[in-house]
Design a protein around this motif. Structure first.
Motif, PDB file in Angstrom:
ATOM      1  N   VAL A 103       0.848  -1.194   0.000  1.00 43.19           N
ATOM      2  CA  VAL A 103       0.000   0.000   0.000  1.00 43.19           C
ATOM      3  C   VAL A 103       0.884   1.245   0.000  1.00 43.19           C
ATOM      4  CG1 VAL A 103      -1.789   1.269   1.251  1.00 43.19           C
ATOM      5  CG2 VAL A 103      -1.776  -1.228   1.299  1.00 43.19           C
ATOM      6  N   ARG A 104       0.561   2.212  -0.859  1.00 42.39           N
ATOM      7  CA  ARG A 104       1.384   3.421  -0.950  1.00 42.39           C
ATOM      8  C   ARG A 104       1.105   4.400   0.185  1.00 42.39           C
ATOM      9  NH1 ARG A 104      -0.500   2.721  -6.060  1.00 42.39           N
ATOM     10  NH2 ARG A 104      -1.763   4.626  -6.158  1.00 42.39           N
ATOM     11  N   GLU A 149       4.338  14.693  -6.928  1.00 44.18           N
ATOM     12  CA  GLU A 149       5.610  15.194  -6.411  1.00 44.18           C
ATOM     13  C   GLU A 149       6.625  14.069  -6.272  1.00 44.18           C
ATOM     14  OE1 GLU A 149       4.744  17.213  -2.791  1.00 44.18           O
ATOM     15  OE2 GLU A 149       3.604  18.812  -3.756  1.00 44.18           O
ATOM     16  N   LEU A 150       6.157  12.897  -5.831  1.00 43.39           N
ATOM     17  CA  LEU A 150       7.038  11.742  -5.736  1.00 43.39           C
ATOM     18  C   LEU A 150       7.509  11.311  -7.120  1.00 43.39           C
ATOM     19  CD1 LEU A 150       5.081   9.721  -3.038  1.00 43.39           C
ATOM     20  CD2 LEU A 150       7.370  10.685  -2.768  1.00 43.39           C
ATOM     21  N   ASP A 151       6.617  11.390  -8.091  1.00 38.58           N
ATOM     22  CA  ASP A 151       6.972  11.055  -9.471  1.00 38.58           C
ATOM     23  C   ASP A 151       8.055  11.999  -9.988  1.00 38.58           C
ATOM     24  OD1 ASP A 151       7.065  10.613 -12.253  1.00 38.58           O
ATOM     25  OD2 ASP A 151       5.003   9.919 -12.259  1.00 38.58           O
ATOM     26  N   ASP A 152       7.875  13.288  -9.722  1.00 37.53           N
ATOM     27  CA  ASP A 152       8.866  14.270 -10.163  1.00 37.53           C
ATOM     28  C   ASP A 152      10.220  14.025  -9.509  1.00 37.53           C
ATOM     29  OD1 ASP A 152       7.008  15.525 -11.757  1.00 37.53           O
ATOM     30  OD2 ASP A 152       6.517  17.073 -10.289  1.00 37.53           O
ATOM     31  N   ARG A 153      10.199  13.616  -8.255  1.00 34.75           N
ATOM     32  CA  ARG A 153      11.451  13.457  -7.518  1.00 34.75           C
ATOM     33  C   ARG A 153      12.175  12.157  -7.865  1.00 34.75           C
ATOM     34  NH1 ARG A 153      14.267  15.589  -3.598  1.00 34.75           N
ATOM     35  NH2 ARG A 153      15.483  14.266  -2.198  1.00 34.75           N
ATOM     36  N   TYR A 154      11.421  11.044  -7.950  1.00 35.94           N
ATOM     37  CA  TYR A 154      12.055   9.740  -8.114  1.00 35.94           C
ATOM     38  C   TYR A 154      11.924   9.139  -9.500  1.00 35.94           C
ATOM     39  CZ  TYR A 154      12.340  10.011  -3.058  1.00 35.94           C
ATOM     40  OH  TYR A 154      12.616  10.413  -1.787  1.00 35.94           O
ATOM     41  N   ARG A 159       7.230   5.291 -10.440  1.00 40.65           N
ATOM     42  CA  ARG A 159       6.173   4.853 -11.357  1.00 40.65           C
ATOM     43  C   ARG A 159       6.037   3.341 -11.348  1.00 40.65           C
ATOM     44  NH1 ARG A 159       8.182   9.420 -14.145  1.00 40.65           N
ATOM     45  NH2 ARG A 159       9.707   8.213 -15.337  1.00 40.65           N
ATOM     46  N   GLN A 160       7.163   2.650 -11.284  1.00 35.87           N
ATOM     47  CA  GLN A 160       7.120   1.192 -11.207  1.00 35.87           C
ATOM     48  C   GLN A 160       6.483   0.758  -9.881  1.00 35.87           C
ATOM     49  OE1 GLN A 160      10.923  -0.661 -11.759  1.00 35.87           O
ATOM     50  NE2 GLN A 160      10.199  -2.694 -11.201  1.00 35.87           N
ATOM     51  N   TYR A 161       6.848   1.428  -8.819  1.00 39.19           N
ATOM     52  CA  TYR A 161       6.276   1.133  -7.498  1.00 39.19           C
ATOM     53  C   TYR A 161       4.765   1.360  -7.497  1.00 39.19           C
ATOM     54  CZ  TYR A 161       5.175   2.040  -2.565  1.00 39.19           C
ATOM     55  OH  TYR A 161       4.620   2.048  -1.318  1.00 39.19           O
ATOM     56  N   ARG A 162       4.324   2.452  -8.119  1.00 37.92           N
ATOM     57  CA  ARG A 162       2.892   2.769  -8.153  1.00 37.92           C
ATOM     58  C   ARG A 162       2.116   1.729  -8.945  1.00 37.92           C
ATOM     59  NH1 ARG A 162       2.005   8.563 -10.246  1.00 37.92           N
ATOM     60  NH2 ARG A 162       2.867   7.587 -12.109  1.00 37.92           N
ATOM     61  N   ARG A 163       2.708   1.219 -10.014  1.00 31.71           N
ATOM     62  CA  ARG A 163       2.017   0.216 -10.828  1.00 31.71           C
ATOM     63  C   ARG A 163       1.808  -1.092 -10.070  1.00 31.71           C
ATOM     64  NH1 ARG A 163       5.428   2.335 -15.012  1.00 31.71           N
ATOM     65  NH2 ARG A 163       6.947   0.672 -14.638  1.00 31.71           N
ATOM     66  N   CYS A 164       2.640  -1.349  -9.080  1.00 30.56           N
ATOM     67  CA  CYS A 164       2.612  -2.647  -8.396  1.00 30.56           C
ATOM     68  C   CYS A 164       1.964  -2.607  -7.019  1.00 30.56           C
ATOM     69  CB  CYS A 164       4.045  -3.175  -8.260  1.00 30.56           C
ATOM     70  SG  CYS A 164       4.877  -3.436  -9.833  1.00 30.56           S
ATOM     71  N   THR A 165       1.420  -1.459  -6.638  1.00 29.89           N
ATOM     72  CA  THR A 165       0.830  -1.345  -5.308  1.00 29.89           C
ATOM     73  C   THR A 165      -0.533  -0.673  -5.378  1.00 29.89           C
ATOM     74  OG1 THR A 165       2.014   0.745  -4.996  1.00 29.89           O
ATOM     75  CG2 THR A 165       3.034  -1.233  -4.084  1.00 29.89           C
ATOM     76  N   GLY A 166      -1.337  -0.873  -4.334  1.00 27.71           N
ATOM     77  CA  GLY A 166      -2.609  -0.183  -4.233  1.00 27.71           C
ATOM     78  C   GLY A 166      -2.420   1.131  -3.497  1.00 27.71           C
ATOM     79  N   ARG A 167      -3.336   2.046  -3.696  1.00 25.64           N
ATOM     80  CA  ARG A 167      -3.206   3.339  -3.031  1.00 25.64           C
ATOM     81  C   ARG A 167      -3.507   3.217  -1.536  1.00 25.64           C
ATOM     82  NH1 ARG A 167      -6.312   8.665  -5.188  1.00 25.64           N
ATOM     83  NH2 ARG A 167      -5.461   7.802  -7.126  1.00 25.64           N
ATOM     84  N   PHE A 168      -4.634   2.580  -1.209  1.00 24.51           N
ATOM     85  CA  PHE A 168      -5.034   2.447   0.197  1.00 24.51           C
ATOM     86  C   PHE A 168      -5.231   1.001   0.634  1.00 24.51           C
ATOM     87  CE2 PHE A 168      -6.996   6.586  -1.132  1.00 24.51           C
ATOM     88  CZ  PHE A 168      -6.079   7.391  -0.488  1.00 24.51           C
ATOM     89  N   SER A 171      -2.846  -4.262  -3.561  1.00 23.92           N
ATOM     90  CA  SER A 171      -3.138  -4.630  -4.940  1.00 23.92           C
ATOM     91  C   SER A 171      -2.769  -6.084  -5.154  1.00 23.92           C
ATOM     92  CB  SER A 171      -2.332  -3.740  -5.902  1.00 23.92           C
ATOM     93  OG  SER A 171      -2.388  -4.238  -7.223  1.00 23.92           O
ATOM     94  N   LEU A 172      -3.493  -6.759  -6.050  1.00 23.60           N
ATOM     95  CA  LEU A 172      -3.175  -8.151  -6.369  1.00 23.60           C
ATOM     96  C   LEU A 172      -1.806  -8.263  -7.015  1.00 23.60           C
ATOM     97  CD1 LEU A 172      -6.612  -9.392  -7.767  1.00 23.60           C
ATOM     98  CD2 LEU A 172      -5.637  -9.799  -5.504  1.00 23.60           C
ATOM     99  N   ARG A 173      -1.317  -7.146  -7.570  1.00 20.70           N
ATOM    100  CA  ARG A 173      -0.016  -7.153  -8.220  1.00 20.70           C
ATOM    101  C   ARG A 173       1.098  -6.712  -7.283  1.00 20.70           C
ATOM    102  NH1 ARG A 173      -0.838  -3.079 -12.908  1.00 20.70           N
ATOM    103  NH2 ARG A 173      -1.828  -1.981 -11.174  1.00 20.70           N
ATOM    104  N   ALA A 174       0.779  -6.553  -5.994  1.00 19.72           N
ATOM    105  CA  ALA A 174       1.755  -5.999  -5.055  1.00 19.72           C
ATOM    106  C   ALA A 174       3.009  -6.857  -4.971  1.00 19.72           C
ATOM    107  CB  ALA A 174       1.129  -5.882  -3.672  1.00 19.72           C
ATOM    108  N   ARG A 175       4.145  -6.224  -4.976  1.00 18.85           N
ATOM    109  CA  ARG A 175       5.431  -6.883  -4.794  1.00 18.85           C
ATOM    110  C   ARG A 175       6.469  -5.806  -4.513  1.00 18.85           C
ATOM    111  NH1 ARG A 175       8.569  -5.845  -9.077  1.00 18.85           N
ATOM    112  NH2 ARG A 175       7.603  -5.308 -11.057  1.00 18.85           N
TER     113      ARG A 175
END
Length: 199
Positions: A103-104, A149-154, A159-168, A171-175
Motif C-alpha cells: 500500500v502506498r 511530487e514523488l513522481d517528479d522526484r524519483y 512509477r514502477q512502485y505505483r504500478r505494483c501497489t494499491g493506493r489504500f 493490490s493483487l499485483r503488489a510486490r
C-alpha cells in the motif's frame, strides 16, 4: 537496496522551503483539515438536535465495544507503520518494504479504516458515521498531488512502485520494487535472481 514511498509525505531534501514542507507532510494536513471541518460541523448539528442523532439502547454498547476494538487495532498498526517508515526514511528515499510493499499510503488508510471509525463509534452519534467516508474522499482528492511530487522526484522507480501497489488497500499485483544504488529500477529477472540467491 529496497526503497519505499512514504504514505504521509515524500522524504528527502527539496529544492525550496515550500516544496520541502509539502514533501515532508504530504497530503496529511489537507486531509486532516477537511476531516476536522466536517467533524466539527457534524458535532454542531448533533448537539443542536440532541438526542435525535444519539446512539441509544443496546446499540450504544455495540458502538463502544466496536470503537474500542477498532481504535486499539488502529493505534497498534499506525505506530508499527510509522516506526517502520521512520527507520527506513533515515537511510533511504524511496522504500518498498514492510506495509509499503502493498500500500502506498498505509497511514492514511489506517486513519479512515480504523482510527476515525473507532473514535466516532465511541462518541456514539449516527451522524458522525459520515466522517470516515469524508476522510476517504479527501484522501482520494489530495493524494494524487503528493504522488505527482514523488513522481517528479524519483521518476521511474516511483512509477514502477505505483504500478505494483494499491493506493489504500493491497493490490493483487503488489510486490517489492527493487532499485540499485543510483535509485534505478532493476529488471524483474535481475530482482528475481537476487531474491533466489538470498534464499
Amino acid at each position: 537496496m529496497d526503497r519505499a514511498a512514504p504514505p504521509g509525505g515524500a522524504p528527502g531534501v527539496a529544492a525550496d522551503g515550500e516544496t520541502m514542507r509539502r514533501s515532508r507532510w504530504g497530503a496529511g494536513p489537507q486531509i486532516a483539515l477537511v476531516t476536522a471541518a466536517w467533524t466539527g460541523l457534524a458535532l454542531v448539528v448533533h448537539w443542536v438536535f440532541y438526542p435525535t442523532f444519539a446512539v441509544a439502547g443496546a446499540w450504544r454498547s455495540v458502538f463502544r465495544v466496536s470503537g474500542l476494538g477498532l481504535l486499539g487495532v488502529g493505534v497498534v498498526i499506525y505506530v508499527a507503520v510509522a516506526v517502520h517508515f521512520g527507520r527506513r526514511r533515515r537511510r533511504e528515499g524511496l522504500v518498498t518494504t514492510g506495509p509499503y510493499a502493498y500500500v502506498r499510503h498505509p497511514l492514511y488508510a489506517v486513519g479512515f479504516l480504523f482510527l476515525a471509525p473507532g473514535v466516532i463509534l465511541l462518541v456514539g452519534s449516527w451522524l458522525l458515521l459520515s466522517v470516515p467516508p469524508v476522510m476517504y474522499l479527501a484522501a482520494r482528492v489530495f493524494t494524487p498531488k503528493e504522488e505527482a511530487e514523488l513522481d517528479d522526484r524519483y521518476g521511474e522507480p516511483f512509477r514502477q512502485y505505483r504500478r505494483c501497489t494499491g493506493r489504500f488497500v493491497p493490490s493483487l499485483r503488489a510486490r517489492t520494487v527493487r532499485v540499485d544504488e543510483k535509485n534505478r529500477p532493476l529488471k524483474e529477472e535481475a530482482a528475481g535472481a537476487r531474491n533466489s540467491a538470498s534464499d
